[in-house]
Design a protein around this motif. Sequence first.
Motif, PDB file in Angstrom:
ATOM      1  N   GLU A 402     105.476  56.329  89.287  1.00 55.72           N
ATOM      2  CA  GLU A 402     106.151  55.361  88.878  1.00 55.72           C
ATOM      3  C   GLU A 402     106.045  55.149  87.184  1.00 55.72           C
ATOM      4  N   LEU A 403     104.663  55.635  87.067  1.00 56.29           N
ATOM      5  CA  LEU A 403     104.337  56.108  85.223  1.00 56.29           C
ATOM      6  C   LEU A 403     104.614  57.067  84.801  1.00 56.29           C
ATOM      7  N   ILE A 404     104.835  58.628  85.527  1.00 59.87           N
ATOM      8  CA  ILE A 404     104.802  59.608  85.761  1.00 59.87           C
ATOM      9  C   ILE A 404     106.458  59.822  85.450  1.00 59.87           C
ATOM     10  N   THR A 411     106.454  65.961  85.848  1.00 59.40           N
ATOM     11  CA  THR A 411     106.240  65.348  87.382  1.00 59.40           C
ATOM     12  C   THR A 411     104.950  65.043  87.476  1.00 59.40           C
ATOM     13  N   LEU A 412     104.260  64.758  88.899  1.00 62.71           N
ATOM     14  CA  LEU A 412     103.080  65.092  89.837  1.00 62.71           C
ATOM     15  C   LEU A 412     102.726  65.681  90.518  1.00 62.71           C
ATOM     16  N   ILE A 413     102.143  66.355  90.748  1.00 62.34           N
ATOM     17  CA  ILE A 413     101.571  66.673  92.372  1.00 62.34           C
ATOM     18  C   ILE A 413     100.126  66.314  92.307  1.00 62.34           C
ATOM     19  N   THR A 414     100.103  66.448  93.647  1.00 58.87           N
ATOM     20  CA  THR A 414      98.332  65.601  94.043  1.00 58.87           C
ATOM     21  C   THR A 414      98.285  67.050  95.266  1.00 58.87           C
ATOM     22  N   LYS A 415      97.011  67.318  95.541  1.00 56.35           N
ATOM     23  CA  LYS A 415      96.393  67.866  96.925  1.00 56.35           C
ATOM     24  C   LYS A 415      94.889  67.539  96.766  1.00 56.35           C
TER      25      LYS A 415
END
Length: 430
Positions: A402-404, A411-415
Motif C-alpha cells: 500500500e505504501l509503494i 513498483t514492488l516485486i517480492t520473490k
Amino acid sequence: MIYSLTLLLQAIIFFITLKIFTKTKGLTLIESLFFLLLVLNNVFVMQYLGNIALLTNILLLFCIVYTRNKEWMYALSTVSIVMIVNILADHIATFILSLMFQIHILESMTSDIMFYLLLSFIFALGIIVLTRKFFESNAQFLTSKKGRKPFTLATVSIWFVFYLNVVFELVSGNQKNIVELNLLFFAIILLVSGITIASYIQSIRRTYETEQQKLEFEMMRTYTNNLEQQYSEIRKFRHDYQNILTSLEGYILKKDYTNLENYFFENIKPTGKQIQQNNFVLKDLSKMKLEDIKSLIAAKASVAQEKNIKVVIEVTEPIDFINISSVTLIRALGIILDNAIEATETIENKRLSIAFIKNKNSIHIVVENTCLDDLPKLHVLKKEGYSTKGPDRGLGLSNLQELINSSSNSTLITKIENTSFSQTITILND
C-alpha cells in the motif's frame, strides 16, 4: 445480421476501453480466452437471454482484469467504470443521432448503425481517457486503505443504478423518450457522484497531508537518533582505543613481550578485522548522496552486524536523486530492513544484501536476505493484516504494498526462492 454485428462490435469496444483504462499491453492466453467468451456472450446470450448477458459481461471483464492484477476490489471498480463509460457513451451517441437524423437508431437498426457504433466508440474513448487521468492523479487516495473500499462501493453502486435503468430500457423496447430520459438521469447521477467523490478525496487528502507531516517529524527524529547512535559508537571506539593503548603501554613498560604478543593476537587483531569488515561494508554507501537514506542504511547495517549477520551493501554509481517522497521511501526501506533483520537473525546462514542499481530512467533497490524454507506462500504473506510475527504485530507485505502504491511511479516485486527472500523497489526517475 446487423444486430449480431452490432453486438460483436460492442463487445470489442468493451474490451478496448478496458485495456486503455488499465494501460495493459499485449494479450495473454487467458485474456484471449475470456475475450472470446465475452464476444460469444454478447452476440449469442444477449439475443436469447437479454439482461442476463449484461451480468455475464461484467463477470468476464472482471476475470480479464483480475488475471493481471490479482486485486478483486481494483478489478471490480475498474470493470464498473468501464461499463458506466460505455453505457454513457452509448446513450450520448443515440441522443446525438436522434437530433441529427430524427431517427432512433436502436429502433430502426438500419445501415446507420455503423455510424452509431463509431460515434459511441469515440465518446467511450474520450470519456475513458479522461476518467483514467482522474484516477491516476488521485491514485494514492483512491487505492489507499481509507479510499479503496468506499471508491469500489461507489463505482459498483453507480453501475448497478445504470444497469437497472438499461434493463428498464430493454423491457420497454428501447423507446426514444426512455433513452433520452435515462441519459439525463445518468448525467445527474454522475454529477452528484463526481461532487461526492471529489469531496471525499479532498477529505482523504487533508488527512493524508496531516499524516505526512507527522511522518516527516517522526523520520527526522529517527534520523537524529541514528546520528546520535553513530556518534555514541565513535565515542565508544575512542574510549576502547584509549584503553587498548593503556594496556599496551603497561606491557611495554614491563617489557613483557610474550604477554604483549598474546594480547595483540587475541584481542587487538580480531578487532582490527572487524573494523576493516565494517568499513568495507559501508564503502559503497559513500556513493549514496541522500543523507537520510544513507543514515538509515548505515544504522540498519550496524544493527544487523551486531546480530552477527553478514551484510553486503552495493551502490553501483553515485545517487543524488530518487523520484519519490523521501518519507515514503524511508518508511518502505525501514519496513523491509527491519523484517529482513528479524527473519535472518534466527537462522544459521545469516546474510543480508542491499543494492541500489541506477539505470538510465530508473533506480532499483534490491534487499535480499536468507530465510526459513517453510515460509507461507506469497499470496498469504500479502493478505491484509498478516504478519509472520503474529496477528496485530509488525508490518506485513500488505502494508508495504500500500505504501509503494501511494507513489504512481514505483513498483514492488517480492520473490521467494528456496531460502532466499528478496524485495525489489523500482522507481522511475522520468
